[in-house]
Design a protein around this motif. Structure first.
Motif, PDB file in Angstrom:
ATOM      1  N   PHE A  96      44.805  36.315 -45.295  1.00  0.00           N
ATOM      2  CA  PHE A  96      45.010  37.201 -46.449  1.00  0.00           C
ATOM      3  C   PHE A  96      45.034  36.364 -47.722  1.00  0.00           C
ATOM      4  N   ALA A  97      44.496  36.918 -48.786  1.00  0.00           N
ATOM      5  CA  ALA A  97      44.444  36.204 -50.057  1.00  0.00           C
ATOM      6  C   ALA A  97      45.849  35.827 -50.528  1.00  0.00           C
ATOM      7  N   ALA A  98      46.016  34.596 -51.006  1.00  0.00           N
ATOM      8  CA  ALA A  98      47.295  34.173 -51.577  1.00  0.00           C
ATOM      9  C   ALA A  98      47.639  35.084 -52.754  1.00  0.00           C
ATOM     10  N   THR A  99      48.883  35.550 -52.782  1.00  0.00           N
ATOM     11  CA  THR A  99      49.272  36.611 -53.713  1.00  0.00           C
ATOM     12  C   THR A  99      50.575  36.257 -54.415  1.00  0.00           C
ATOM     13  N   ARG A 100      50.553  36.340 -55.745  1.00  0.00           N
ATOM     14  CA  ARG A 100      51.762  36.152 -56.550  1.00  0.00           C
ATOM     15  C   ARG A 100      52.166  37.488 -57.170  1.00  0.00           C
ATOM     16  N   THR A 101      53.459  37.695 -57.331  1.00  0.00           N
ATOM     17  CA  THR A 101      53.967  38.966 -57.828  1.00  0.00           C
ATOM     18  C   THR A 101      54.699  38.770 -59.148  1.00  0.00           C
ATOM     19  N   PHE A 102      54.507  39.728 -60.077  1.00  0.00           N
ATOM     20  CA  PHE A 102      55.178  39.697 -61.370  1.00  0.00           C
ATOM     21  C   PHE A 102      55.746  41.077 -61.678  1.00  0.00           C
ATOM     22  N   GLY A 103      56.906  41.088 -62.304  1.00  0.00           N
ATOM     23  CA  GLY A 103      57.581  42.349 -62.602  1.00  0.00           C
ATOM     24  C   GLY A 103      56.803  43.243 -63.536  1.00  0.00           C
ATOM     25  N   SER A 104      55.942  42.661 -64.363  1.00  0.00           N
ATOM     26  CA  SER A 104      55.070  43.442 -65.227  1.00  0.00           C
ATOM     27  C   SER A 104      53.877  42.585 -65.628  1.00  0.00           C
ATOM     28  N   LEU A 105      52.807  43.250 -66.026  1.00  0.00           N
ATOM     29  CA  LEU A 105      51.642  42.518 -66.495  1.00  0.00           C
ATOM     30  C   LEU A 105      51.982  41.721 -67.747  1.00  0.00           C
ATOM     31  N   ALA A 106      52.838  42.283 -68.579  1.00  0.00           N
ATOM     32  CA  ALA A 106      53.228  41.583 -69.803  1.00  0.00           C
ATOM     33  C   ALA A 106      53.932  40.270 -69.495  1.00  0.00           C
ATOM     34  N   VAL A 107      54.789  40.275 -68.481  1.00  0.00           N
ATOM     35  CA  VAL A 107      55.503  39.052 -68.101  1.00  0.00           C
ATOM     36  C   VAL A 107      54.512  37.989 -67.661  1.00  0.00           C
ATOM     37  N   TRP A 108      53.553  38.370 -66.822  1.00  0.00           N
ATOM     38  CA  TRP A 108      52.559  37.389 -66.370  1.00  0.00           C
ATOM     39  C   TRP A 108      51.690  36.921 -67.533  1.00  0.00           C
ATOM     40  N   ALA A 109      51.250  37.859 -68.369  1.00  0.00           N
ATOM     41  CA  ALA A 109      50.351  37.519 -69.474  1.00  0.00           C
ATOM     42  C   ALA A 109      50.992  36.548 -70.455  1.00  0.00           C
ATOM     43  N   ALA A 110      52.310  36.639 -70.582  1.00  0.00           N
ATOM     44  CA  ALA A 110      52.997  35.796 -71.559  1.00  0.00           C
ATOM     45  C   ALA A 110      52.954  34.323 -71.185  1.00  0.00           C
ATOM     46  N   GLY A 111      52.823  34.035 -69.896  1.00  0.00           N
ATOM     47  CA  GLY A 111      52.836  32.628 -69.492  1.00  0.00           C
ATOM     48  C   GLY A 111      51.743  32.269 -68.534  1.00  0.00           C
ATOM     49  N   ALA A 112      50.600  32.951 -68.651  1.00  0.00           N
ATOM     50  CA  ALA A 112      49.538  32.754 -67.675  1.00  0.00           C
ATOM     51  C   ALA A 112      48.475  31.803 -68.206  1.00  0.00           C
ATOM     52  N   PRO A 113      48.442  30.559 -67.717  1.00  0.00           N
ATOM     53  CA  PRO A 113      47.332  29.670 -68.075  1.00  0.00           C
ATOM     54  C   PRO A 113      46.129  30.002 -67.194  1.00  0.00           C
ATOM     55  N   LEU A 114      45.070  30.508 -67.775  1.00  0.00           N
ATOM     56  CA  LEU A 114      43.906  30.930 -66.995  1.00  0.00           C
ATOM     57  C   LEU A 114      42.917  29.771 -66.863  1.00  0.00           C
ATOM     58  N   SER A 115      43.057  29.027 -65.779  1.00  0.00           N
ATOM     59  CA  SER A 115      42.138  27.911 -65.537  1.00  0.00           C
ATOM     60  C   SER A 115      40.937  28.339 -64.704  1.00  0.00           C
ATOM     61  N   SER A 116      41.041  29.512 -64.070  1.00  0.00           N
ATOM     62  CA  SER A 116      39.944  30.037 -63.257  1.00  0.00           C
ATOM     63  C   SER A 116      40.112  31.557 -63.164  1.00  0.00           C
ATOM     64  N   PRO A 117      39.055  32.268 -62.797  1.00  0.00           N
ATOM     65  CA  PRO A 117      39.159  33.731 -62.709  1.00  0.00           C
ATOM     66  C   PRO A 117      40.195  34.169 -61.673  1.00  0.00           C
ATOM     67  N   VAL A 118      40.843  35.296 -61.962  1.00  0.00           N
ATOM     68  CA  VAL A 118      41.815  35.870 -61.037  1.00  0.00           C
ATOM     69  C   VAL A 118      41.548  37.363 -60.915  1.00  0.00           C
ATOM     70  N   VAL A 119      42.112  37.948 -59.881  1.00  0.00           N
ATOM     71  CA  VAL A 119      42.080  39.396 -59.697  1.00  0.00           C
ATOM     72  C   VAL A 119      43.504  39.913 -59.857  1.00  0.00           C
ATOM     73  N   VAL A 120      43.670  40.880 -60.730  1.00  0.00           N
ATOM     74  CA  VAL A 120      44.977  41.473 -61.008  1.00  0.00           C
ATOM     75  C   VAL A 120      44.991  42.894 -60.454  1.00  0.00           C
ATOM     76  N   LYS A 121      46.027  43.211 -59.682  1.00  0.00           N
ATOM     77  CA  LYS A 121      46.141  44.534 -59.079  1.00  0.00           C
ATOM     78  C   LYS A 121      47.546  45.080 -59.306  1.00  0.00           C
ATOM     79  N   SER A 122      47.645  46.395 -59.389  1.00  0.00           N
ATOM     80  CA  SER A 122      48.962  47.022 -59.354  1.00  0.00           C
ATOM     81  C   SER A 122      49.679  46.598 -58.076  1.00  0.00           C
ATOM     82  N   ARG A 123      50.964  46.321 -58.209  1.00  0.00           N
ATOM     83  CA  ARG A 123      51.709  45.991 -56.980  1.00  0.00           C
ATOM     84  C   ARG A 123      51.692  47.175 -56.019  1.00  0.00           C
ATOM     85  N   HIS A 124      51.789  48.383 -56.567  1.00  0.00           N
ATOM     86  CA  HIS A 124      51.896  49.571 -55.722  1.00  0.00           C
ATOM     87  C   HIS A 124      50.542  50.269 -55.640  1.00  0.00           C
TER      88      HIS A 124
END
Length: 274
Positions: A96-124
């Motif tokens: 299964f794809a390695a998966t990280r979880t964040f309480g909100s997209l805003a929380v992740w976006a605030a500290g996300a260094p994008l060194s390579s493409p990622v896929v973002v999905k709703s947790r639910h």
């Protein structure tokens, strides 16, 4: 036998076709999750073809009254939480794809260094949820403007052909198709049925293992071929539509009857439960 359908859409092609087969000799009853109560005499088995809160609550009530539900409310609920899904899959050794979880997209976006493409999905996992590829800060900012409060999971983007392998299972029978990915530049395409002998070695056994791990009888597994037939599971769905697959209605009708007979004979405890 009495077979119940927990769904707001009993006319769904898979359910309608299975109902046509079953109703020749048995009774099929649809329960609208929003308006239905637990019947005084529950059916012999229920097919849970909905993951809404109302549907899950009804399924749990039926189970508390001793009814057999396929898939169980617990297994269905698990597949709606992509964090728990990833944790269980990786614990079980599934690719299964390695998966990280964040309480909100805003929380992740605030500290996300994008060194390579990622896929973002709703947790639910739900209709109309967020599934998007993010390549740069500009894309991330635009996404965050719309989905800032959405709890999300983030997976590294795995290079692939741009086509998803959609595999579905009803009990032990596997069905397969390819479909242009939602993330491809051309957008999502139609399903193209795929013969099982065209699948890479071991894939059919892999999706059956998913069912055992997640206690599912009717489910779908989305797989990417990351090169040389190496599989990467990116999502698991309880009771998907399985449209346009020859033999799927017959397999679902047979499963419903088997579970109904098991329940009436008092042997359903040997079946899968989450």
């Amino acid at each position: 036998m009495r077979i119940g359908l927990i769904t707001p859409e009993p006319g769904h092609p898979l359910l309608a076709a299975a109902t046509g087969l079953l109703s020749r000799e048995h009774t099929v009853e649809a329960l609208d999750p929003v308006t239905a109560d637990v019947p005084r005499q529950p059916a012999d088995v229920y097919l849970l073809k909905s993951g809404t809160p109302h549907a899950l609550a009804l399924a749990r009530d039926l189970e508390r009254h001793g009814a057999t539900v396929v898939n169980s409310a617990a297994a269905t609920t698990l597949c709606q939480d992509r964090t728990r899904m990833a944790e269980l899959a990786r614990r079980a050794g599934l690719p299964f794809a390695a998966t990280r979880t964040f309480g909100s997209l805003a929380v992740w976006a605030a500290g996300a260094p994008l060194s390579s493409p990622v896929v973002v999905k709703s947790r639910h996992n739900r209709r109309g949820d967020l599934v998007a590829r993010v390549d740069d800060a500009g894309q991330l900012a635009r996404l965050a403007a719309v989905w800032s409060r959405e709890p999300v999971v983030v997976q590294e983007f795995a290079p692939n052909s741009g086509w998803d392998h959609k595999l579905w299972v009803i009990e032990d029978r596997v069905f397969a198709a390819t479909r242009r990915s939602d993330l491809s530049p051309q957008g999502r395409g139609p399903n193209r049925p795929l013969p099982l002998d065209a699948l890479p070695d071991g894939w059919a056994a892999l999706v059956r293992e998913v069912g055992a791990v997640f206690a599912l009888d009717v489910y779908g597994v989305d797989i990417l071929d990351t090169g040389d037939g190496t599989p990467l599971i990116v999502d698991i769905n309880a009771f998907p539509g399985i449209r346009g697959q020859d033999g799927a209605p017959e397999a679902l009708a047979a499963l419903a009857l088997r579970r109904a007979y098991e329940a009436s004979a008092g042997t359903s405890g040997a079946s899968r439960s989450a």
